[in-house]
Scaffold this motif. Sequence first.
Motif, PDB file in Angstrom:
ATOM      1  N   CYS A  76       6.988  -8.346  -1.035  1.00 15.39           N
ATOM      2  CA  CYS A  76       6.836  -8.273  -2.449  1.00 15.39           C
ATOM      3  C   CYS A  76       5.489  -8.695  -2.838  1.00 15.39           C
ATOM      4  O   CYS A  76       4.938  -7.894  -3.913  1.00 15.39           O
ATOM      5  CB  CYS A  76       7.596  -9.375  -2.955  1.00 15.39           C
ATOM      6  SG  CYS A  76       9.520  -9.059  -3.100  1.00 15.39           S
ATOM      7  N   THR A  77       4.930  -9.401  -2.134  1.00 15.37           N
ATOM      8  CA  THR A  77       3.191  -9.635  -2.361  1.00 15.37           C
ATOM      9  C   THR A  77       2.365  -8.433  -2.337  1.00 15.37           C
ATOM     10  O   THR A  77       1.381  -8.700  -2.760  1.00 15.37           O
ATOM     11  CB  THR A  77       2.886 -11.012  -1.525  1.00 15.37           C
ATOM     12  OG1 THR A  77       3.647 -11.978  -1.852  1.00 15.37           O
ATOM     13  CG2 THR A  77       1.208 -11.197  -1.974  1.00 15.37           C
ATOM     14  N   SER A  78       2.713  -7.584  -1.392  1.00  7.06           N
ATOM     15  CA  SER A  78       2.015  -6.446  -1.182  1.00  7.06           C
ATOM     16  C   SER A  78       2.206  -5.147  -2.262  1.00  7.06           C
ATOM     17  O   SER A  78       1.432  -4.353  -2.310  1.00  7.06           O
ATOM     18  CB  SER A  78       2.169  -5.721   0.112  1.00  7.06           C
ATOM     19  OG  SER A  78       3.672  -5.311   0.230  1.00  7.06           O
ATOM     20  N   THR A  79       3.245  -5.405  -2.961  1.00  6.28           N
ATOM     21  CA  THR A  79       3.608  -4.478  -3.944  1.00  6.28           C
ATOM     22  C   THR A  79       3.535  -5.011  -5.402  1.00  6.28           C
ATOM     23  O   THR A  79       2.994  -4.426  -6.542  1.00  6.28           O
ATOM     24  CB  THR A  79       4.636  -3.730  -3.827  1.00  6.28           C
ATOM     25  OG1 THR A  79       6.015  -4.994  -3.772  1.00  6.28           O
ATOM     26  CG2 THR A  79       4.875  -3.056  -2.557  1.00  6.28           C
ATOM     27  N   ILE A  80       4.237  -6.134  -6.045  1.00  7.13           N
ATOM     28  CA  ILE A  80       4.171  -6.650  -7.160  1.00  7.13           C
ATOM     29  C   ILE A  80       2.982  -6.897  -8.042  1.00  7.13           C
ATOM     30  O   ILE A  80       2.842  -6.422  -8.949  1.00  7.13           O
ATOM     31  CB  ILE A  80       5.393  -7.825  -7.285  1.00  7.13           C
ATOM     32  CG1 ILE A  80       6.667  -7.240  -6.772  1.00  7.13           C
ATOM     33  CG2 ILE A  80       5.619  -8.265  -8.767  1.00  7.13           C
ATOM     34  CD1 ILE A  80       7.975  -8.120  -6.987  1.00  7.13           C
ATOM     35  N   PRO A  81       2.047  -7.964  -7.277  1.00  3.61           N
ATOM     36  CA  PRO A  81       1.086  -8.145  -8.002  1.00  3.61           C
ATOM     37  C   PRO A  81      -0.127  -6.730  -8.587  1.00  3.61           C
ATOM     38  O   PRO A  81      -0.335  -6.732  -9.606  1.00  3.61           O
ATOM     39  CB  PRO A  81       0.070  -8.848  -7.081  1.00  3.61           C
ATOM     40  CG  PRO A  81       1.340  -9.572  -6.371  1.00  3.61           C
ATOM     41  CD  PRO A  81       2.191  -8.587  -6.096  1.00  3.61           C
ATOM     42  N   LYS A  82       0.047  -5.829  -7.726  1.00  2.00           N
ATOM     43  CA  LYS A  82      -0.497  -4.657  -8.175  1.00  2.00           C
ATOM     44  C   LYS A  82       0.081  -3.800  -9.339  1.00  2.00           C
ATOM     45  O   LYS A  82      -0.636  -3.264 -10.017  1.00  2.00           O
ATOM     46  CB  LYS A  82      -0.928  -3.765  -6.733  1.00  2.00           C
ATOM     47  CG  LYS A  82      -1.578  -2.440  -7.147  1.00  2.00           C
ATOM     48  CD  LYS A  82      -2.877  -2.635  -7.640  1.00  2.00           C
ATOM     49  CE  LYS A  82      -3.783  -1.431  -7.982  1.00  2.00           C
ATOM     50  NZ  LYS A  82      -5.083  -1.878  -8.585  1.00  2.00           N
ATOM     51  N   ALA A  83       1.295  -3.716  -9.286  1.00  2.00           N
ATOM     52  CA  ALA A  83       2.279  -3.232 -10.256  1.00  2.00           C
ATOM     53  C   ALA A  83       2.084  -4.004 -11.488  1.00  2.00           C
ATOM     54  O   ALA A  83       1.946  -2.993 -12.543  1.00  2.00           O
ATOM     55  CB  ALA A  83       3.748  -3.287  -9.701  1.00  2.00           C
ATOM     56  N   LEU A  84       2.002  -5.228 -11.674  1.00  2.00           N
ATOM     57  CA  LEU A  84       1.802  -6.020 -12.587  1.00  2.00           C
ATOM     58  C   LEU A  84       0.505  -5.767 -13.448  1.00  2.00           C
ATOM     59  O   LEU A  84      -0.031  -5.503 -14.384  1.00  2.00           O
ATOM     60  CB  LEU A  84       1.970  -7.503 -12.536  1.00  2.00           C
ATOM     61  CG  LEU A  84       3.290  -8.009 -12.033  1.00  2.00           C
ATOM     62  CD1 LEU A  84       3.148  -9.406 -11.672  1.00  2.00           C
ATOM     63  CD2 LEU A  84       4.304  -7.671 -13.125  1.00  2.00           C
ATOM     64  N   CYS A  85      -0.709  -5.458 -12.512  1.00  2.00           N
ATOM     65  CA  CYS A  85      -2.079  -5.120 -12.917  1.00  2.00           C
ATOM     66  C   CYS A  85      -2.070  -3.826 -13.411  1.00  2.00           C
ATOM     67  O   CYS A  85      -2.912  -3.546 -14.509  1.00  2.00           O
ATOM     68  CB  CYS A  85      -3.054  -5.213 -11.568  1.00  2.00           C
ATOM     69  SG  CYS A  85      -3.435  -6.722 -11.180  1.00  2.00           S
ATOM     70  N   VAL A 101      -3.874  -0.384   3.714  1.00  2.00           N
ATOM     71  CA  VAL A 101      -3.437  -1.406   3.980  1.00  2.00           C
ATOM     72  C   VAL A 101      -2.193  -1.843   3.548  1.00  2.00           C
ATOM     73  O   VAL A 101      -1.139  -2.505   4.133  1.00  2.00           O
ATOM     74  CB  VAL A 101      -4.572  -2.544   3.759  1.00  2.00           C
ATOM     75  CG1 VAL A 101      -3.862  -4.024   3.922  1.00  2.00           C
ATOM     76  CG2 VAL A 101      -5.559  -2.664   4.624  1.00  2.00           C
ATOM     77  N   GLN A 102      -2.049  -1.505   2.283  1.00  2.00           N
ATOM     78  CA  GLN A 102      -0.906  -1.663   1.465  1.00  2.00           C
ATOM     79  C   GLN A 102       0.268  -0.850   2.049  1.00  2.00           C
ATOM     80  O   GLN A 102       1.667  -1.319   2.141  1.00  2.00           O
ATOM     81  CB  GLN A 102      -0.988  -1.368  -0.010  1.00  2.00           C
ATOM     82  CG  GLN A 102       0.212  -1.744  -0.853  1.00  2.00           C
ATOM     83  CD  GLN A 102       0.285  -1.113  -2.363  1.00  2.00           C
ATOM     84  OE1 GLN A 102       0.149   0.133  -2.546  1.00  2.00           O
ATOM     85  NE2 GLN A 102       0.421  -1.607  -3.260  1.00  2.00           N
ATOM     86  N   MET A 103       0.204   0.273   2.437  1.00  2.00           N
ATOM     87  CA  MET A 103       1.178   0.966   3.030  1.00  2.00           C
ATOM     88  C   MET A 103       1.684   0.467   4.299  1.00  2.00           C
ATOM     89  O   MET A 103       2.693   0.274   4.644  1.00  2.00           O
ATOM     90  CB  MET A 103       0.453   2.620   3.279  1.00  2.00           C
ATOM     91  CG  MET A 103       1.390   3.655   4.018  1.00  2.00           C
ATOM     92  SD  MET A 103       0.687   5.470   4.268  1.00  2.00           S
ATOM     93  CE  MET A 103       0.157   5.889   2.921  1.00  2.00           C
ATOM     94  N   PHE A 104       0.600   0.168   5.158  1.00  2.00           N
ATOM     95  CA  PHE A 104       1.180  -0.606   6.647  1.00  2.00           C
ATOM     96  C   PHE A 104       1.713  -1.572   6.249  1.00  2.00           C
ATOM     97  O   PHE A 104       3.065  -1.897   6.905  1.00  2.00           O
ATOM     98  CB  PHE A 104      -0.260  -0.754   7.172  1.00  2.00           C
ATOM     99  CG  PHE A 104       0.101  -1.604   8.504  1.00  2.00           C
ATOM    100  CD1 PHE A 104       0.339  -0.598   9.786  1.00  2.00           C
ATOM    101  CD2 PHE A 104       0.271  -3.057   8.559  1.00  2.00           C
ATOM    102  CE1 PHE A 104       0.715  -1.439  10.980  1.00  2.00           C
ATOM    103  CE2 PHE A 104       0.544  -3.466   9.709  1.00  2.00           C
ATOM    104  CZ  PHE A 104       0.850  -3.064  10.734  1.00  2.00           C
ATOM    105  N   LEU A 105       1.637  -2.680   5.264  1.00  2.00           N
ATOM    106  CA  LEU A 105       2.238  -3.513   4.998  1.00  2.00           C
ATOM    107  C   LEU A 105       3.642  -3.423   4.587  1.00  2.00           C
ATOM    108  O   LEU A 105       4.629  -4.152   5.207  1.00  2.00           O
ATOM    109  CB  LEU A 105       1.615  -4.656   4.161  1.00  2.00           C
ATOM    110  CG  LEU A 105       0.232  -5.260   4.459  1.00  2.00           C
ATOM    111  CD1 LEU A 105      -0.268  -6.148   3.478  1.00  2.00           C
ATOM    112  CD2 LEU A 105       0.474  -6.352   5.513  1.00  2.00           C
TER     113      LEU A 105
END
Length: 291
Positions: A76-85, A101-105
Motif C-alpha cells: 500500500c505504501t508503494s502505491t497509495i501515497p503517489k496516487a493521492l499526489c 523501484v515502485q514496480m519492483f515493490l
Amino acid sequence: MSMLSQTVLTPVSFILNGIPGLEDMNMWIPFPLFSIYIVVMVGNCGLLYLTCYENSLHRSMYYFFAMLSLTDLVMCTSTIPKALCIFWFHLKEISFNECLVQMFLIYASIGMECGMLILMALDCYAAICYLLHYSTILTNPGIAKVGLATFLRVVMLVTPLTYTIKRLPYCRGNILYHTYCDHMSVAKLSCGNIKVSVIYGLMVALLFGGFDILCITISYTMISLSLADAPQKAFTTCTAHICSTVFFYSPAFFCFFSHCFGGHKIPPSCHIIVANIYLLLPPTMNPMLME
C-alpha cells in the motif's frame, strides 16, 4: 553517439495520468483511497504490535499473518501515497528509476502475498493432519527459514522482470494511463521488442498465480480427505486463510484474464480500478480476518 542514443531512448520520467475517463471525479477518488490507507496502516501496524508483544500470539499462524501484514504495508505504501499526489496535488511525474523501484515493490509484494498464502495453507494442513507433531514441525527457526526462502524466491523472479523493462528503448511518449507503474503499461510505451518482457511477465504470473493456487488447493484437498467425516472442521479452523485467499485471487484472476482476453472490450478505467482493488482489498481485509 551510442551514449546519446541511449539517453534519448531512456526517459527521464513518466507521467502517471490516473484513471482515464474519470477526470471529473479526480477530486473525490482520493477520499476512499485515503480512508483505505488509514485503515490499512492502523490495522496492520496494530496486528504487528500484538504479534510482537502478546505471548498468546507467538504461534506459526500469527507469525505468517504478521509477515502478511508487513507485506501489505509495503504494497500500500508503494502505491497509495503517489496516487493521492496525482489526484489531489497533480504531482503526476515519476522518474524512470522511481518507476522501476515502485514496480519492483508492487510485484515483490504480490509474490510475497502469494507465498504467505501457501505457507498459511501448509500451516493449516500441519495443524489439522499432524496435530501431535505440529509444534515440532513448525518451530521458530523453521518459520524463519521458510519465510526467507519465500522472500528469495520473490527476489529471484521479480528482479529479471524489472530488468527487462529497464533495458527497453522508449520512444512512444512517457504518459502512463494508470495510478502506478504497471508492467504492461510501461512496456507498451517501448518501441523495441517487448516479447521477452511479456513472456517472462506471463511466466511470473503463472508461477505466482497458477502454481501457488495449485499448492493451496492440494493442501485443502488433503485436509478434506483426512477429515472426511467432518469436513466442516477444516474450513472452520482455516476460515481466515480461506477468506484471505479468496480476497486476493478473485481480483487477481480478473486482472490477468482481462489483460489476456479482454482486449478492447473492457474500458481502461475498469482495468485500472480493478487493478487498484487487487492491491488494496487484501491489505484492508487481512487484519479484520485475523480477529
